[in-house]
Motif scaffolding. Structure first.
Motif, mmCIF file in Angstrom:
data_model
loop_
_atom_site.group_PDB
_atom_site.id
_atom_site.type_symbol
_atom_site.label_atom_id
_atom_site.label_comp_id
_atom_site.label_asym_id
_atom_site.label_seq_id
_atom_site.Cartn_x
_atom_site.Cartn_y
_atom_site.Cartn_z
ATOM 1 N N ALA A 176 0.861 -1.175 0.000
ATOM 2 C CA ALA A 176 0.000 0.000 0.000
ATOM 3 C C ALA A 176 0.900 1.227 0.000
ATOM 4 O O ALA A 176 1.968 1.219 0.610
ATOM 5 C CB ALA A 176 -0.887 -0.001 1.247
ATOM 6 N N VAL A 177 0.488 2.265 -0.715
ATOM 7 C CA VAL A 177 1.251 3.510 -0.705
ATOM 8 C C VAL A 177 0.318 4.659 -0.335
ATOM 9 O O VAL A 177 -0.905 4.548 -0.488
ATOM 10 C CB VAL A 177 1.905 3.795 -2.084
ATOM 11 C CG1 VAL A 177 3.077 2.868 -2.322
ATOM 12 C CG2 VAL A 177 0.893 3.678 -3.211
ATOM 13 N N ALA A 178 0.911 5.722 0.192
ATOM 14 C CA ALA A 178 0.129 6.910 0.526
ATOM 15 C C ALA A 178 1.034 8.106 0.300
ATOM 16 O O ALA A 178 2.234 8.030 0.549
ATOM 17 C CB ALA A 178 -0.326 6.855 1.983
ATOM 18 N N PRO A 179 0.459 9.204 -0.202
ATOM 19 C CA PRO A 179 1.274 10.382 -0.453
ATOM 20 C C PRO A 179 1.900 10.860 0.852
ATOM 21 O O PRO A 179 1.315 10.668 1.927
ATOM 22 C CB PRO A 179 0.282 11.416 -1.006
ATOM 23 C CG PRO A 179 -1.081 10.839 -0.862
ATOM 24 C CD PRO A 179 -0.965 9.403 -0.506
ATOM 25 N N ASP A 180 3.054 11.445 0.771
ATOM 26 C CA ASP A 180 3.731 12.061 1.929
ATOM 27 C C ASP A 180 4.348 11.065 2.901
ATOM 28 O O ASP A 180 4.831 11.460 3.949
ATOM 29 C CB ASP A 180 2.799 13.003 2.739
ATOM 30 C CG ASP A 180 2.035 13.960 1.837
ATOM 31 O OD1 ASP A 180 2.613 14.389 0.820
ATOM 32 O OD2 ASP A 180 0.854 14.245 2.139
ATOM 33 N N LEU A 181 4.303 9.781 2.601
ATOM 34 C CA LEU A 181 4.971 8.842 3.510
ATOM 35 C C LEU A 181 6.349 8.503 2.945
ATOM 36 O O LEU A 181 6.472 8.175 1.765
ATOM 37 C CB LEU A 181 4.157 7.558 3.672
ATOM 38 C CG LEU A 181 2.857 7.668 4.475
ATOM 39 C CD1 LEU A 181 2.309 6.277 4.751
ATOM 40 C CD2 LEU A 181 3.046 8.431 5.772
ATOM 41 N N ASP A 182 7.387 8.600 3.780
ATOM 42 C CA ASP A 182 8.714 8.202 3.321
ATOM 43 C C ASP A 182 8.860 6.676 3.414
ATOM 44 O O ASP A 182 7.941 5.993 3.888
ATOM 45 C CB ASP A 182 9.822 8.939 4.098
ATOM 46 C CG ASP A 182 9.784 8.629 5.591
ATOM 47 O OD1 ASP A 182 9.026 7.712 5.996
ATOM 48 O OD2 ASP A 182 10.504 9.304 6.356
ATOM 49 N N GLU A 183 10.001 6.159 2.975
ATOM 50 C CA GLU A 183 10.160 4.698 2.919
ATOM 51 C C GLU A 183 10.005 4.016 4.281
ATOM 52 O O GLU A 183 9.284 3.022 4.388
ATOM 53 C CB GLU A 183 11.499 4.334 2.272
ATOM 54 C CG GLU A 183 11.513 4.513 0.750
ATOM 55 C CD GLU A 183 10.473 3.658 0.029
ATOM 56 O OE1 GLU A 183 10.248 2.520 0.452
ATOM 57 O OE2 GLU A 183 9.870 4.154 -0.942
ATOM 58 N N PRO A 184 10.655 4.524 5.339
ATOM 59 C CA PRO A 184 10.457 3.864 6.636
ATOM 60 C C PRO A 184 8.985 3.853 7.064
ATOM 61 O O PRO A 184 8.491 2.859 7.603
ATOM 62 C CB PRO A 184 11.313 4.698 7.598
ATOM 63 C CG PRO A 184 12.344 5.352 6.732
ATOM 64 C CD PRO A 184 11.695 5.580 5.406
ATOM 65 N N ALA A 185 8.283 4.944 6.776
ATOM 66 C CA ALA A 185 6.866 5.007 7.168
ATOM 67 C C ALA A 185 6.036 4.018 6.343
ATOM 68 O O ALA A 185 5.109 3.376 6.861
ATOM 69 C CB ALA A 185 6.339 6.431 6.998
ATOM 70 N N LEU A 186 6.380 3.891 5.059
ATOM 71 C CA LEU A 186 5.660 2.921 4.216
ATOM 72 C C LEU A 186 5.919 1.496 4.691
ATOM 73 O O LEU A 186 5.010 0.654 4.717
ATOM 74 C CB LEU A 186 6.092 3.068 2.755
ATOM 75 C CG LEU A 186 5.469 4.232 1.989
ATOM 76 C CD1 LEU A 186 6.106 4.358 0.612
ATOM 77 C CD2 LEU A 186 3.959 4.063 1.868
ATOM 78 N N ASN A 187 7.173 1.232 5.082
ATOM 79 C CA ASN A 187 7.484 -0.104 5.601
ATOM 80 C C ASN A 187 6.673 -0.400 6.855
ATOM 81 O O ASN A 187 6.105 -1.488 7.005
ATOM 82 C CB ASN A 187 8.977 -0.229 5.902
ATOM 83 C CG ASN A 187 9.805 -0.319 4.624
ATOM 84 O OD1 ASN A 187 9.259 -0.516 3.534
ATOM 85 N ND2 ASN A 187 11.106 -0.173 4.750
ATOM 86 N N ALA A 188 6.610 0.577 7.747
ATOM 87 C CA ALA A 188 5.861 0.377 8.995
ATOM 88 C C ALA A 188 4.380 0.192 8.694
ATOM 89 O O ALA A 188 3.716 -0.686 9.272
ATOM 90 C CB ALA A 188 6.079 1.576 9.919
ATOM 91 N N LEU A 189 3.870 1.000 7.760
ATOM 92 C CA LEU A 189 2.448 0.900 7.395
ATOM 93 C C LEU A 189 2.123 -0.496 6.868
ATOM 94 O O LEU A 189 1.160 -1.135 7.288
ATOM 95 C CB LEU A 189 2.113 1.958 6.334
ATOM 96 C CG LEU A 189 0.738 1.818 5.664
ATOM 97 C CD1 LEU A 189 -0.382 2.124 6.665
ATOM 98 C CD2 LEU A 189 0.624 2.737 4.441
ATOM 99 N N ASN A 190 2.960 -0.963 5.951
ATOM 100 C CA ASN A 190 2.651 -2.250 5.321
ATOM 101 C C ASN A 190 2.832 -3.428 6.269
ATOM 102 O O ASN A 190 2.089 -4.405 6.201
ATOM 103 C CB ASN A 190 3.464 -2.416 4.038
ATOM 104 C CG ASN A 190 2.827 -1.646 2.901
ATOM 105 O OD1 ASN A 190 1.871 -2.113 2.302
ATOM 106 N ND2 ASN A 190 3.320 -0.432 2.659
ATOM 107 N N GLN A 191 3.791 -3.310 7.163
ATOM 108 C CA GLN A 191 3.934 -4.376 8.155
ATOM 109 C C GLN A 191 2.692 -4.445 9.043
ATOM 110 O O GLN A 191 2.190 -5.523 9.351
ATOM 111 C CB GLN A 191 5.187 -4.147 8.999
ATOM 112 C CG GLN A 191 5.354 -5.228 10.049
ATOM 113 C CD GLN A 191 6.724 -5.195 10.701
ATOM 114 O OE1 GLN A 191 7.732 -4.952 10.034
ATOM 115 N NE2 GLN A 191 6.760 -5.421 11.995
ATOM 116 N N GLU A 192 2.186 -3.266 9.419
ATOM 117 C CA GLU A 192 0.990 -3.234 10.272
ATOM 118 C C GLU A 192 -0.229 -3.763 9.502
ATOM 119 O O GLU A 192 -1.047 -4.505 10.051
ATOM 120 C CB GLU A 192 0.755 -1.804 10.787
ATOM 121 C CG GLU A 192 -0.391 -1.663 11.783
ATOM 122 C CD GLU A 192 -0.241 -2.505 13.055
ATOM 123 O OE1 GLU A 192 0.910 -2.851 13.417
ATOM 124 O OE2 GLU A 192 -1.285 -2.847 13.667
#
Ligand SMILES: *Cc1c(COP(=O)(O)O)cnc(C)c1O
Length: 488
Positions: free
Chosen positions: A416-432
């Motif tokens: 999943a991707v979302a505007p304004d999220l950097d790579e670490p935040a995207l990793n955390a989002l997708n893990q959750e």
């Protein structure tokens, strides 16, 4: 006069009682399979259930019916989940109802399949001959049924090592003598069985060269060629290349034709790990993807993955039967053949692998291939590949999702991707997202990292999945993603 000793047995005192319990088990299991779609894919084993597995040693008998009740309440409800239509984690097969019954028959007969003049031995030879044909190996090739891909690969490498060493490995052992160190090659995407195998075979982990891959996760053949010449220049002894048909991360297949050409030019053993990907050869429309595999000296297969059979069933196919036997055959007076009777010839199967005592794995293979026909398996494999393509299209059509790797086969990596999220935040989002989906019981994808990006990974070796199941997964990913972003 001595009293007649009271002799005991494990057979039931009352066969009718066990018969009715057995019928109940069978009915329950068939219901369990028929209704699998209605249950959550997975649920964690609750603490009050887990403590039941810390019970004292049962010295006195408990009624079988009571033990079975414990199975139904504490064991049956908490499976891996891999028989469910929406299980796509790692690479696991689903099993089939018929093969379950075959396993019961095999266990009832309970033959010892080291060899001997018995149906189970001829059946295994039959099954190996069919697998040889299915994989496009020449008719004279042989093999062995084993527990799974790891062991099948290990056997292939053991034969490779002994055949290509140029000295008597069985007598002298490897490394440390006056021989140049042996080295072998795989790619950075090759499965982790390789590490166990080279360590166990005494070659050492540093003997395994991990060649880089291209943008499609296939071994860089030019880099392989250079690594081999470098090692030769340095006085080492290259002996084997491991190609993969269907990598575990993304389902990529190395250029097996190029690897086969290179191995024959360089006099190297060509081993292919086809644990799941090799089965693409069954489908006429996908066979070309694994072309070159049929030129391997050894090939590892998992029947408990993309042939959907219950655990465990793997197979090592070895082109040169003599090389295979020469690696494992041993002489022992208590195992020797006596020309006639039950042991007319040396023990066929224990001469081809590590195990002496072996169960009756071939029955479920034989029964499944006969009852369903290889064309049905080919259609199912094509169906899973089409489902992966469908999922890929749905992901590409949705700007809130991102495909992370090509989808050549049955594995889809995305996030999943979302505007304004950097790579670490995207990793955390997708893990959750992954954890919430798993814990909700709606589906089980697993995860991997693609170029450092945390990926939701869907590997489809499931004969129960339907397209709507993949729609449900994507709906769940979007919902969980939105919810997590709202909460943060
Ligand atoms: C699963 C897998 C293995 C290991 O097989 P097991 O049956 O789990 O021992 C090896 N290679 C690949 C590509 C696999 O997918």
């Amino acid at each position: 006069m001595d009293a007649k000793p009271e002799e005991i047995t494990l057979d039931p005192e009352n066969w009718d009682e066990l018969r009715s319990l057995g019928h109940r088990m069978l009915d329950d299991m068939l219901d369990y399979l028929a209704n699998v779609r209605e249950r959550p894919v997975w649920q964690s084993v609750p603490a009050d259930v887990r403590v039941q597995f810390q019970a004292p040693l049962p010295k006195r008998p408990t009624a079988a019916a009571e033990v079975y009740d414990q199975f139904k309440t504490a064991i049956l409800p908490y499976p891996t989940g891999n028989i469910h239509p929406r299980f796509w984690g790692w690479v696991m097969g689903t099993g089939t109802p018929l093969a379950m019954l075959a396993d019961m028959l095999a266990s009832g007969m309970n033959p010892h399949v080291a060899g001997l003049d018995q149906s189970a031995a001829y059946l295994e030879e039959q099954v190996i001959a069919w697998l040889v044909e299915m994989m496009g190996f020449p008719p004279g090739a042989g093999g062995l049924l084993v527990s799974g891909g790891t062991v099948a690969n290990l056997l292939g490498l053991a034969v490779a090592r002994n055949t290509k060493a140029g000295f008597d490995v069985r007598a002298e052992g490897v490394q440390g003598g006056s021989h140049p160190p042996m080295v072998l090659y795989c790619s950075t995407e090759t499965h982790s069985w390789t590490q166990k195998a080279v360590e166990l075979l005494g070659l050492g982990n540093q003997a395994l060269r991990r060649v880089p891959v291209d943008s499609e996760f296939r071994m860089e053949v030019q880099a392989l060629r250079e690594a081999i010449s470098r090692d030769r220049r340095d006085g080492l002894h290259p002996f084997c290349v491991i190609g993969t048909a269907g990598t575990v991360n993304t389902g990529a297949t190395d250029d097996l034709t190029a690897l086969a050409d290179l191995c024959s030019a360089e006099n190297l053993w060509f081993h292919v790990d086809g644990a799941f990907g090799a089965w693409a050869a069954l489908s006429p429309s996908h066979r070309s993807q694994v072309e070159g595999m049929e030129r391997a000296d050894s090939l590892a297969l998992d029947l408990h993955k993309w042939l959907y059979l219950p655990f465990e069933a793997g197979c090592a196919l070895i082109r040169d039967r003599e090389a295979h036997r020469a690696t494992f055959a041993v002489q022992a007076s208590y195992l020797s053949a006596v020309g006639r009777g039950i042991a007319p010839v040396p023990l066929t199967f224990s001469s081809l692998g590590l195990e002496l005592s072996r169960g009756f794995k071939s029955l479920k293979v034989w029964m499944s291939l006969k009852a369903h026909g290889t064309e049905t398996f080919a259609d199912l494999i094509a169906q899973n590949i089409a489902q992966a393509a469908y999922l890929k299209e749905r992901i590409e059509a949705d700007p809130t999702l991102e495909l992370l790797a090509p989808v050549p086969l049955n594995v889809v990596c995305f996030r999943a991707v979302a505007p304004d999220l950097d790579e670490p935040a995207l990793n955390a989002l997708n893990q959750e997202i992954l954890l919430r989906i798993q814990e909700s019981g709606i589906a089980i994808p697993s995860s991997t990292r693609i170029g450092g990006k945390f990926a939701l990974r869907v590997a489809i070796t499931n004969h129960r999945s339907r397209r709507e199941d993949f729609d449900m997964l994507l709906t769940a990913v979007r919902q969980q993603g939105n919810e997590i972003l709202r909460q943060s």
